[in-house]
Scaffold this motif. Structure first.
Motif, PDB file in Angstrom:
ATOM      1  N   PHE A 194      26.803 -34.357 -41.532  1.00  0.00           N
ATOM      2  CA  PHE A 194      27.704 -34.865 -42.555  1.00  0.00           C
ATOM      3  C   PHE A 194      27.100 -36.088 -43.241  1.00  0.00           C
ATOM      4  CE2 PHE A 194      30.350 -32.677 -39.522  1.00  0.00           C
ATOM      5  CZ  PHE A 194      31.329 -32.057 -40.274  1.00  0.00           C
ATOM      6  N   MET A 195      27.233 -36.138 -44.561  1.00  0.00           N
ATOM      7  CA  MET A 195      26.930 -37.345 -45.315  1.00  0.00           C
ATOM      8  C   MET A 195      28.197 -37.744 -46.062  1.00  0.00           C
ATOM      9  SD  MET A 195      24.126 -38.192 -48.272  1.00  0.00           S
ATOM     10  CE  MET A 195      25.294 -37.852 -49.589  1.00  0.00           C
ATOM     11  N   VAL A 196      28.515 -39.044 -46.092  1.00  0.00           N
ATOM     12  CA  VAL A 196      29.769 -39.511 -46.670  1.00  0.00           C
ATOM     13  C   VAL A 196      29.502 -40.525 -47.770  1.00  0.00           C
ATOM     14  CG1 VAL A 196      32.012 -40.556 -46.193  1.00  0.00           C
ATOM     15  CG2 VAL A 196      30.858 -39.238 -44.409  1.00  0.00           C
ATOM     16  N   TYR A 197      29.925 -40.201 -48.998  1.00  0.00           N
ATOM     17  CA  TYR A 197      29.898 -41.194 -50.067  1.00  0.00           C
ATOM     18  C   TYR A 197      31.086 -42.125 -49.859  1.00  0.00           C
ATOM     19  CZ  TYR A 197      26.550 -38.239 -52.573  1.00  0.00           C
ATOM     20  OH  TYR A 197      25.441 -37.508 -52.929  1.00  0.00           O
ATOM     21  N   THR A 198      30.825 -43.422 -49.721  1.00  0.00           N
ATOM     22  CA  THR A 198      31.890 -44.362 -49.384  1.00  0.00           C
ATOM     23  C   THR A 198      31.726 -45.679 -50.123  1.00  0.00           C
ATOM     24  OG1 THR A 198      32.861 -45.660 -47.569  1.00  0.00           O
ATOM     25  CG2 THR A 198      30.549 -45.057 -47.349  1.00  0.00           C
ATOM     26  N   ASN A 199      32.857 -46.333 -50.407  1.00  0.00           N
ATOM     27  CA  ASN A 199      32.768 -47.664 -51.014  1.00  0.00           C
ATOM     28  C   ASN A 199      32.474 -48.731 -49.961  1.00  0.00           C
ATOM     29  OD1 ASN A 199      35.311 -48.565 -49.862  1.00  0.00           O
ATOM     30  ND2 ASN A 199      36.395 -47.567 -51.551  1.00  0.00           N
ATOM     31  N   GLY A 200      32.508 -48.354 -48.690  1.00  0.00           N
ATOM     32  CA  GLY A 200      32.051 -49.237 -47.623  1.00  0.00           C
ATOM     33  C   GLY A 200      33.008 -50.323 -47.195  1.00  0.00           C
ATOM     34  N   THR A 201      34.217 -50.339 -47.754  1.00  0.00           N
ATOM     35  CA  THR A 201      35.129 -51.455 -47.470  1.00  0.00           C
ATOM     36  C   THR A 201      36.090 -51.187 -46.321  1.00  0.00           C
ATOM     37  OG1 THR A 201      36.795 -50.690 -49.064  1.00  0.00           O
ATOM     38  CG2 THR A 201      35.046 -52.129 -49.904  1.00  0.00           C
ATOM     39  N   LEU A 202      36.152 -49.943 -45.831  1.00  0.00           N
ATOM     40  CA  LEU A 202      37.133 -49.590 -44.796  1.00  0.00           C
ATOM     41  C   LEU A 202      36.485 -49.282 -43.443  1.00  0.00           C
ATOM     42  CD1 LEU A 202      39.584 -47.321 -46.854  1.00  0.00           C
ATOM     43  CD2 LEU A 202      39.734 -49.774 -46.396  1.00  0.00           C
ATOM     44  N   ILE A 203      35.196 -49.548 -43.311  1.00  0.00           N
ATOM     45  CA  ILE A 203      34.506 -49.287 -42.044  1.00  0.00           C
ATOM     46  C   ILE A 203      34.588 -50.526 -41.161  1.00  0.00           C
ATOM     47  CG2 ILE A 203      32.297 -48.724 -40.967  1.00  0.00           C
ATOM     48  CD1 ILE A 203      31.553 -47.209 -43.496  1.00  0.00           C
ATOM     49  N   ASP A 204      35.209 -50.368 -39.997  1.00  0.00           N
ATOM     50  CA  ASP A 204      35.311 -51.488 -39.068  1.00  0.00           C
ATOM     51  C   ASP A 204      34.442 -51.212 -37.833  1.00  0.00           C
ATOM     52  OD1 ASP A 204      36.731 -49.590 -37.604  1.00  0.00           O
ATOM     53  OD2 ASP A 204      38.684 -50.411 -38.142  1.00  0.00           O
ATOM     54  N   GLU A 205      34.498 -52.117 -36.866  1.00  0.00           N
ATOM     55  CA  GLU A 205      33.645 -51.993 -35.681  1.00  0.00           C
ATOM     56  C   GLU A 205      33.950 -50.723 -34.893  1.00  0.00           C
ATOM     57  OE1 GLU A 205      33.830 -55.494 -33.327  1.00  0.00           O
ATOM     58  OE2 GLU A 205      32.926 -56.790 -34.858  1.00  0.00           O
ATOM     59  N   GLU A 206      35.223 -50.356 -34.785  1.00  0.00           N
ATOM     60  CA  GLU A 206      35.585 -49.163 -34.023  1.00  0.00           C
ATOM     61  C   GLU A 206      35.075 -47.895 -34.700  1.00  0.00           C
ATOM     62  OE1 GLU A 206      37.102 -46.465 -31.284  1.00  0.00           O
ATOM     63  OE2 GLU A 206      36.572 -48.595 -31.149  1.00  0.00           O
ATOM     64  N   LYS A 207      35.230 -47.802 -36.022  1.00  0.00           N
ATOM     65  CA  LYS A 207      34.710 -46.633 -36.742  1.00  0.00           C
ATOM     66  C   LYS A 207      33.189 -46.551 -36.600  1.00  0.00           C
ATOM     67  CE  LYS A 207      38.226 -46.073 -40.404  1.00  0.00           C
ATOM     68  NZ  LYS A 207      39.115 -47.207 -40.130  1.00  0.00           N
ATOM     69  N   ALA A 208      32.518 -47.689 -36.730  1.00  0.00           N
ATOM     70  CA  ALA A 208      31.059 -47.707 -36.608  1.00  0.00           C
ATOM     71  C   ALA A 208      30.622 -47.283 -35.201  1.00  0.00           C
ATOM     72  CB  ALA A 208      30.523 -49.099 -36.934  1.00  0.00           C
ATOM     73  N   ARG A 209      31.348 -47.742 -34.184  1.00  0.00           N
ATOM     74  CA  ARG A 209      31.009 -47.365 -32.807  1.00  0.00           C
ATOM     75  C   ARG A 209      31.130 -45.852 -32.622  1.00  0.00           C
ATOM     76  NH1 ARG A 209      33.367 -45.622 -28.616  1.00  0.00           N
ATOM     77  NH2 ARG A 209      35.443 -45.745 -29.579  1.00  0.00           N
ATOM     78  N   ARG A 210      32.225 -45.279 -33.129  1.00  0.00           N
ATOM     79  CA  ARG A 210      32.424 -43.825 -33.004  1.00  0.00           C
ATOM     80  C   ARG A 210      31.345 -43.055 -33.752  1.00  0.00           C
ATOM     81  NH1 ARG A 210      38.176 -41.396 -34.086  1.00  0.00           N
ATOM     82  NH2 ARG A 210      37.049 -39.609 -33.183  1.00  0.00           N
ATOM     83  N   MET A 211      30.999 -43.518 -34.943  1.00  0.00           N
ATOM     84  CA  MET A 211      29.963 -42.848 -35.723  1.00  0.00           C
ATOM     85  C   MET A 211      28.625 -42.889 -34.993  1.00  0.00           C
ATOM     86  SD  MET A 211      31.163 -44.402 -39.389  1.00  0.00           S
ATOM     87  CE  MET A 211      29.663 -43.992 -40.267  1.00  0.00           C
ATOM     88  N   GLY A 212      28.329 -44.018 -34.356  1.00  0.00           N
ATOM     89  CA  GLY A 212      27.091 -44.125 -33.601  1.00  0.00           C
ATOM     90  C   GLY A 212      27.052 -43.161 -32.441  1.00  0.00           C
ATOM     91  N   GLU A 213      28.182 -42.960 -31.779  1.00  0.00           N
ATOM     92  CA  GLU A 213      28.245 -42.029 -30.664  1.00  0.00           C
ATOM     93  C   GLU A 213      28.114 -40.585 -31.129  1.00  0.00           C
ATOM     94  OE1 GLU A 213      31.922 -42.870 -28.745  1.00  0.00           O
ATOM     95  OE2 GLU A 213      31.162 -44.666 -27.706  1.00  0.00           O
ATOM     96  N   MET A 214      28.741 -40.268 -32.268  1.00  0.00           N
ATOM     97  CA  MET A 214      28.700 -38.905 -32.793  1.00  0.00           C
ATOM     98  C   MET A 214      27.304 -38.549 -33.304  1.00  0.00           C
ATOM     99  SD  MET A 214      32.370 -39.311 -34.656  1.00  0.00           S
ATOM    100  CE  MET A 214      32.140 -38.060 -35.893  1.00  0.00           C
ATOM    101  N   ALA A 215      26.666 -39.491 -33.986  1.00  0.00           N
ATOM    102  CA  ALA A 215      25.268 -39.363 -34.449  1.00  0.00           C
ATOM    103  C   ALA A 215      25.037 -38.209 -35.416  1.00  0.00           C
ATOM    104  CB  ALA A 215      24.320 -39.247 -33.247  1.00  0.00           C
ATOM    105  N   ASN A 216      26.099 -37.678 -36.029  1.00  0.00           N
ATOM    106  CA  ASN A 216      25.910 -36.580 -36.984  1.00  0.00           C
ATOM    107  C   ASN A 216      26.488 -36.909 -38.354  1.00  0.00           C
ATOM    108  OD1 ASN A 216      28.647 -36.426 -36.266  1.00  0.00           O
ATOM    109  ND2 ASN A 216      28.707 -34.194 -36.417  1.00  0.00           N
TER     110      ASN A 216
END
Length: 448
Positions: free
Chosen positions: A182-204
């Motif tokens: 998955f690639m996500v076009y984002t404005n980058g303003t709603l990503i917090d530490e918890e979302k980033a942690r989950r994304m790092g674990e998912m790695a996709n």
């Protein structure tokens, strides 16, 4: 079926080991990995492309530096190799070719999906700005789209909106599809530490942050403080080992900034591994043809991007000047298409016309819609691939396609591309570029 599952598991193990092998000595082992990929390739054309890639890497120090950077996160590059190369390029390509023969239409390699049209920003000139902000895909529908995509051999999904991270089910649904990229076009303003942690674990999942240039340009369009929020999100990506990039809209006002050495160097320093550049298209909120690149700007960008690719360790894609690499327009189901948050199936992110809705049909059915068929039978729209787009390069073709297919605008204002002042301006702009593009092509032929 059991044999295929065992074969896939064995390939995934081999790819994972190959990636960790690459991480130990990227300069040396990159070419070992490419040899391995060539042996796995589905057909002769894939094998040829890998050989061309190998030669390109051999002669390009900046590309090898990019590989060194990526190799610092073997978990994510392993997931990328398994999902995008293994599933989408190898297994997926085989499925797509078989399905295309069966259906009589192209089966694309990726789908652009808007989970929601909701957004916490209100940027002038937004291509999605005229969609209804109340539109959103039900979670079970979003999940169905992903499941049906895999049945067709599509394992690569790009997400947009609206703001995808405003969709509350986003990471839960993506986590249920660990075999997809998955690639996500984002404005980058709603990503917090918890979302980033989950994304790092998912790695996709890889975010592409929307930027307009430096802080002045970005905040002027997106709101005060947005640039700093994006930088904070980039820092979270680095902390969690997530590959990310930048998504920029090149306009007549910011193109020199976006493609300056200083700006590209800054993106590299921040950790971006790619930059997708889209030429401004006058669709959406407050559309304005004056923001389109001039003939001179578009021509000069061809040479500028070519130089930057050879000098900077970052992947740069230049839509629509990269038409030669894609052999023309990629939209209309040829290589991709767009499902908006209302479920309307559109040719691309900028052509807001539709004949079908994913709520009423499955993916296999919507691929056979009359709008896509009208586009595919006319493709390529020119033998000169420097003019790939039916919106900004061949607006008369877009009118023919819409009329023939009976497609309807998916929001008020979309019809301005084919009728009215904007349509008249596109005719003039495309005519000027057509003349210049032929000169560029002719000059290249003389030099070679």
């Amino acid at each position: 079926m059991a044999y295929l599952e065992v074969k896939r598991a064995a390939r995934e193990l081999a790819l994972d080991k190959a990636v960790h092998y690459l991480a130990k000595d990227p300069d040396k082992n990159l070419f070992v990995l490419l040899d391995f990929a060539e042996r796995l390739a589905f057909d002769k054309e894939q094998k040829r492309k890998i050989r061309v890639l190998r030669e390109h890497f051999k002669d390009n120090e900046q590309v090898r530096e990019q590989v060194r950077r990526l190799s610092k996160n073997p978990r994510m590059i392993s997931k990328f190799m398994i999902n995008w190369v293994g599933n989408n390029m190898l297994d997926g390509q085989r499925k797509r070719v078989e399905k295309a023969k069966e259906l009589g239409v192209s089966v694309p390699s990726l789908i652009l999906v808007d989970p929601t049209a909701a957004c916490n920003l209100r940027c002038p000139g937004c291509w999605a700005g005229d969609y209804s902000k109340a539109d959103s895909l039900a979670p079970d529908l979003f999940d169905r789209i992903l499941r049906e995509a895999k049945e067709l051999g599509i394992y690569w999904i790009v997400l947009s909106g609206g703001e995808p991270f405003a969709y509350p089910h986003l990471l839960d649904i993506i986590s249920d599809h660990q075999d997809m990229a998955f690639m996500v076009y984002t404005n980058g303003t709603l990503i917090d530490e918890e979302k980033a942690r989950r994304m790092g674990e998912m790695a996709n999942i890889s975010p592409a942050f929307s930027l307009e240039g430096w802080e002045k340009e970005t905040d002027a369009r997106r709101g005060k403080g947005t640039f700093e929020k994006i930088r904070n999100s980039m820092a979270l990506m680095r902390e969690n080992g997530i590959f990310f990039g930048a998504s920029v809209t090149a306009t007549s006002e910011n193109v020199d900034i976006l493609f300056s050495d200083d700006y590209i160097d800054w993106l590299v320093e921040e950790g971006a591994v790619y930059m997708w550049s889209f030429h401004y298209v006058p669709v959406g909120r407050n559309s304005d043809t004056n923001l389109m690149l001039s003939v001179d700007q578009r021509r000069d960008l061809i040479n500028k991007v070519s130089r930057l690719r050879n000098e900077k360790p970052i992947l740069i894609a230049d839509f629509w000047n990269d038409g030669e690499a894609t052999q023309g327009c990629i939209a209309g189901g040829r290589l991709y298409f767009h499902i908006n948050a209302a479920g309307d199936v559109e040719p691309c992110a900028f052509a807001h016309f539709s004949t079908d809705n994913i709520k009423d049909k499955n993916l296999e059915e919507v691929l056979q819609n009359p709008l896509f068929k009208a586009m595919q039978k006319r493709h390529p729209y020119s033998e000169n691939y420097l003019m790939p787009c039916p919106i900004i390069d061949h607006p008369h073709v877009l009118r023919e396609i819409v009329a023939e297919s009976g497609a309807r605008p998916t929001h008020k204002g979309a019809e301005y591309l084919i009728d009215g002042d904007i349509a008249d301006q596109l005719d003039k702009i495309s005519s000027r570029w057509r003349e210049e593009a032929e000169k560029v092509k002719s000059d290249r032929a003389i030099k070679t």
